[in-house]
Design a protein around this motif. Structure first.
Motif, PDB file in Angstrom:
ATOM      1  N   PHE A  79      -5.095   4.579   2.122  1.00 20.64           N
ATOM      2  CA  PHE A  79      -4.905   3.903   0.843  1.00 20.64           C
ATOM      3  C   PHE A  79      -6.221   3.928   0.077  1.00 20.64           C
ATOM      4  CE2 PHE A  79      -5.283  -0.036  -1.664  1.00 20.64           C
ATOM      5  CZ  PHE A  79      -4.261   0.188  -2.575  1.00 20.64           C
ATOM      6  N   ASN A 114      -1.941   6.600  -2.142  1.00 24.64           N
ATOM      7  CA  ASN A 114      -1.620   6.349  -0.745  1.00 24.64           C
ATOM      8  C   ASN A 114      -0.987   7.593  -0.131  1.00 24.64           C
ATOM      9  OD1 ASN A 114       0.944   5.491  -2.338  1.00 24.64           O
ATOM     10  ND2 ASN A 114       1.680   5.660  -0.241  1.00 24.64           N
ATOM     11  N   GLN A 152       0.824  -1.207   0.000  1.00 26.24           N
ATOM     12  CA  GLN A 152       0.000   0.000   0.000  1.00 26.24           C
ATOM     13  C   GLN A 152       0.856   1.255   0.000  1.00 26.24           C
ATOM     14  OE1 GLN A 152      -2.806  -0.256   3.239  1.00 26.24           O
ATOM     15  NE2 GLN A 152      -3.996  -1.886   2.274  1.00 26.24           N
TER      16      GLN A 152
END
Length: 806
Positions: free
Chosen positions: A725, A703, A169
């Protein structure tokens, strides 16, 4: 061949207890006079690369990334300990060393009031300063015409990462694309799935059909785009390399306990040091045990992992690194909530449609030896040899596809459950030799890599007879039918399926520095792959033995140019191709040729504000112009119904843009973030509609993570973090086929979502406590990995880790 497994891990707990005893003994064996400790900054963070000196002995060392240092064989007496580091005030303290004891001495450094305007900066390597070990040759990212990312141990620790997708992520363009029955994570990048051929551990291929253990990792390396020149037939999107923690000569480590929602318990131990105070042999031992429930009713997980390693300095120029690991993982396979007529079944998030006795058991063992010999300060030879054994055994329901359709075409939630048993045994061998060196020819500087590798997969898969109709349940009303719980006997096919894959490759790559501003990277690889297969088909209850054979070879070039108008900016453009072997035959019964995939990449890398912020921009296009699809006609012109007869008639095009941001710590504040856009479609096809998107790939991901460490003395050691995210809309289900009249296949739109996680950490001397809350907003959405395998994501959960530095 026996395909058996003992899911109980009680013995693993005994092993962990024995390792705790080993921990005590490892501390006790430091019987010679010595001094060791840990240096932190005033905000409680480890102070890496600090010069620590015993003035009277003129003996110096450098602290590790964890701030640890150690002096051995120190005579008893009083000494002046001096510590210096750029950005910190020098420190001197008096310490006393006793005969036969190792003295513990921790201290903190105070940052200098060095300011750029009103900003105080803590220096660490930036996004563009971290060379990747998976690149085989140490090239600074600023000199590399390719997008790369390294997620270090500090981020892994702060985020208390449990699975690989949580790490990714933080990496744009690489993402979770499926969860495969809850037993593994399917990772993709730039529109292409990462198979086991794209996943590496310490530079050796790693079977990613099981979730890797994260507590053993020092960092995660990502090289996006084409890497065929280094590894042969890897997927086009990039490669992942999991780097485990290495032995150290200073004694230390950590013992921790992690607890969380749904009965999550995970003790871990990490201990390292020199064996018997030797300056030639060091060790490290990581081990952990997990026992966990789940937000899904009846779904559990249990695993034991151990990762020993040994570093031997065989001479002034030769290092031998021996590494091994063992993983035993048992968990409940879970194929999700299902889809009814390509519509996601609307059942509660915790509803489990499997049977109570379902289990997926994996045992994975590996051993690796790396020998590095430095010929001189410019040339090095490195030999790598590794072995991995992967064995899996699963009993579970089949994917939830058997929904009963009423005469009026409606569905009431009745589901006929089937049962399946699968097993795999895979042995993998690798040998690799690399020669790297730096030299000059006239005005040009060269960084050369010459190498070769050979690997072998030996895979055995027994065939079991599935049970099409085991029982019937109703997904909306669990009490409507009585569920069966007996474990039936699965019939065994006569033969195993066997596949033997041998690969060989030689490669050369040279980074040529034409001047301070211009650099050229060029290289070529030759790869050959031989696949021999044996299997069986069943026709009217009769097993028929079949064999197959294919041999493919390919040349994989790579060329890139880098222009650096300033020392803080790099512009690059590159071309590379990769290849993918194909199964099946063409219409003339010849083995199908491999697909050649062309990749173009341009980008800009920046170190802004004197290196405080790394900001990178990358644009790419990847095109597979020879994608295999079922042939429409045979050689005699009749319609083809054999799915094994194929033609290279399709084309897949992936294009996109990526933005990566990463800062140093500024007044205790640091940031990681970015954005990626990807569009992957069938741009030519004889089966699917042209311009149809491929499944599982989000068009947009983003992100952002912000961390703050308090700078004042009263809150020293306290840090806060918030990470987010975003994954855009994705597609599950199946693409509609042009070649089938009234095709029932449909795509399922999976909604986009945003996840927020909160982190709190507090450290006091050697003790630390970290708290984590995931999915703060309790977002409810799904991941999909097949037309009827739709898995809900986890709800809001809590996790806490208490750790003690040894």
């Amino acid at each position: 061949m026996q395909y058996s497994y003992t899911p109980s891990l009680t013995s693993s707990k005994s092993v962990l207890f024995a390792l705790l005893i080993l921990l005590s003994s490892s501390i006790a064996f430091a019987q010679h006079g010595g001094l060791r400790g840990r240096v932190t900054s005033s905000d409680g963070e480890p102070a890496a690369y600090v010069s620590v000196m015993l003035v009277e002995l003129n003996k110096a060392t450098i602290t590790s990334e964890e701030g640890a240092f150690m002096f051995r064989n120190v005579p008893a007496g009083d000494y002046t300990l001096q510590a210096t580091c750029i950005g910190f005030n020098a420190l001197e303290q008096t310490v006393r060393v006793f005969h036969g004891k190792t003295v513990m001495h921790d201290f903190s450094l105070v940052k200098k009031d060095q300011r750029i305007g009103e900003v105080v900066v803590t220096g660490k390597q930036t996004l563009n300063e971290k060379p990747l070990s998976v690149g085989k040759v140490p090239i600074k990212p600023m000199d590399l015409p390719q997008s790369v990312t390294v997620i270090g141990g500090e981020v892994l620790e702060r985020q208390q990462t449990q699975v690989l997708s949580e790490v990714l992520q933080n990496v744009n363009g690489v993402y979770l694309s499926g969860t495969t029955g809850g037993t593994q994570e399917e990772i993709s990048g730039r529109g292409f799935a990462f198979s086991s051929s794209n996943t590496f551990k310490n530079g050796s291929r790693y079977n990613n059909s099981v979730m890797p253990e994260m507590t053993s990792l020092e960092r995660v390396e990502v090289m996006k785009g084409s890497n065929a020149i280094l590894f042969g037939n890897v997927a086009a999107g990039g490669v992942l390399n999991l780097v485990t923690k290495k032995p150290r000569f200073e004694n230390g480590g950590e013992v921790s306990m992690r607890v969380g929602s749904y009965d999550y318990y995970k003790p871990s131990l990490d201990v390292y040091g020199a064996i018997n105070n030797s300056e030639k042999v060091a060790y490290r031992l990581n081990t952990t045990y997990l026992n966990s429930g789940s937000f899904r009713d009846g779904v559990t997980a249990e695993r034991f992992y151990i990762n020993p390693s040994l570093l031997v300095k065989a001479g002034d120029k030769t290092d031998i690194l021996l590494e091994g690991d063992y993983l035993k993982d048992s968990r409940t396979p879970d194929y999700g909530v299902g889809a009814i007529n390509y519509q996601i079944a609307q059942v509660p998030r915790n509803t489990f449609l499997g049977v109570s006795f379902a289990e997926n058991n994996v045992e994975q063992k590996s051993a690796m030896a790396t020998i590095t010999h430095r010929l001189n300060q410019h040339w090095e030879i490195r030999s790598t040899n590794s072995f991995q054994n992967y064995e899996a055994n699963q009993i579970s329901t089949t994917r939830p596809t058997g929904f009963i359709k009423a005469k009026d075409g409606s569905y009431n939630g009745d589901l006929v459950r089937g049962l399946q048993r699968t097993a795999t045994n895979e042995k993998y061998y690798l040998t690799q030799l690399d020669i790297t060196g730096k030299f000059r020819t006239g005005f040009m500087e060269h960084t050369l890599l010459v190498g070769g590798d050979a690997d072998r997969y030996d895979t055995r898969t027994p065939a079991f007879i599935s049970i099409a109709a085991y029982d019937t349940i109703n997904i909306y009303n669990a009490d409507k039918y009585e569920q069966r719980s007996n474990i039936p006997s699965f019939g065994r096919r006569t033969y195993d399926t066997k596949t033997l894959t041998n690969r060989f490759g030689v490669y050369v790559q040279d980074l040529i520095s034409l001047s301070e501003k211009w650099k050229v990277l060029a290289g070529m690889r030759y790869s050959a792959i031989d696949v021999e297969g044996e299997g069986n088909t069943v026709v009217k209850g009769t097993d028929t033995r079949t064999t197959s054979s294919s041999y493919d070879y390919a040349f994989s070039p790579r060329a890139g140019i880098v222009f650096q108008p300033t020392s803080n900016m790099s512009l690059f453009a590159s071309y590379a191709n990769s290849f993918t072997p194909n199964t099946g035959t063409d219409i003339y019964n010849n083995p199908l040729d491999p697909s050649i995939i062309d990749q173009y990449e341009v980008g800009m890398k920046n170190e802004l504000f004197n290196g405080l912020l790394s900001a990178n921009l990358t644009l790419y296009q990847i095109k597979n112009s020879a994608f295999p699809q079922i042939a429409l006609f045979t050689a005699d012109g009749t319609s083809n119904t054999n799915t094994n007869i194929r033609e290279l008639a399709g084309e897949i095009t992936s294009k996109g843009v990526e933005v990566d941001l990463m800062s140093k710590s500024i007044n205790g504040l640091s940031f990681i973030g970015g954005y990626s856009y990807n569009d992957t479609r069938y741009t030519k096809s004889n089966i699917y509609y042209e311009n149809d998107r491929l499944r599982y790939n989000p068009a947009h991901t983003a992100n952002a993570s912000v961390y703050y460490t308090f700078q004042n003395a009263r809150l020293s050691g306290l840090n806060l973090g918030l990470s987010s995210f975003y994954a855009g809309e994705r597609l599950a289900g199946r693409n509609t086929r042009l070649t089938v009249a009234n095709d029932v296949y449909r795509l399922i739109a999976l909604p986009d979502y945003v996840l927020f996680d909160a982190h709190v950490g507090y450290s006091i001397q050697r003790l630390s406590l970290r708290l984590k809350m995931t999915n703060l907003l309790d977002k409810f959405t799904y991941n999909g990995h097949d037309d009827n395998s739709i898995n809900p994501i986890a709800p809001r959960q809590f996790m806490a880790t208490i750790a003690y530095k040894l």
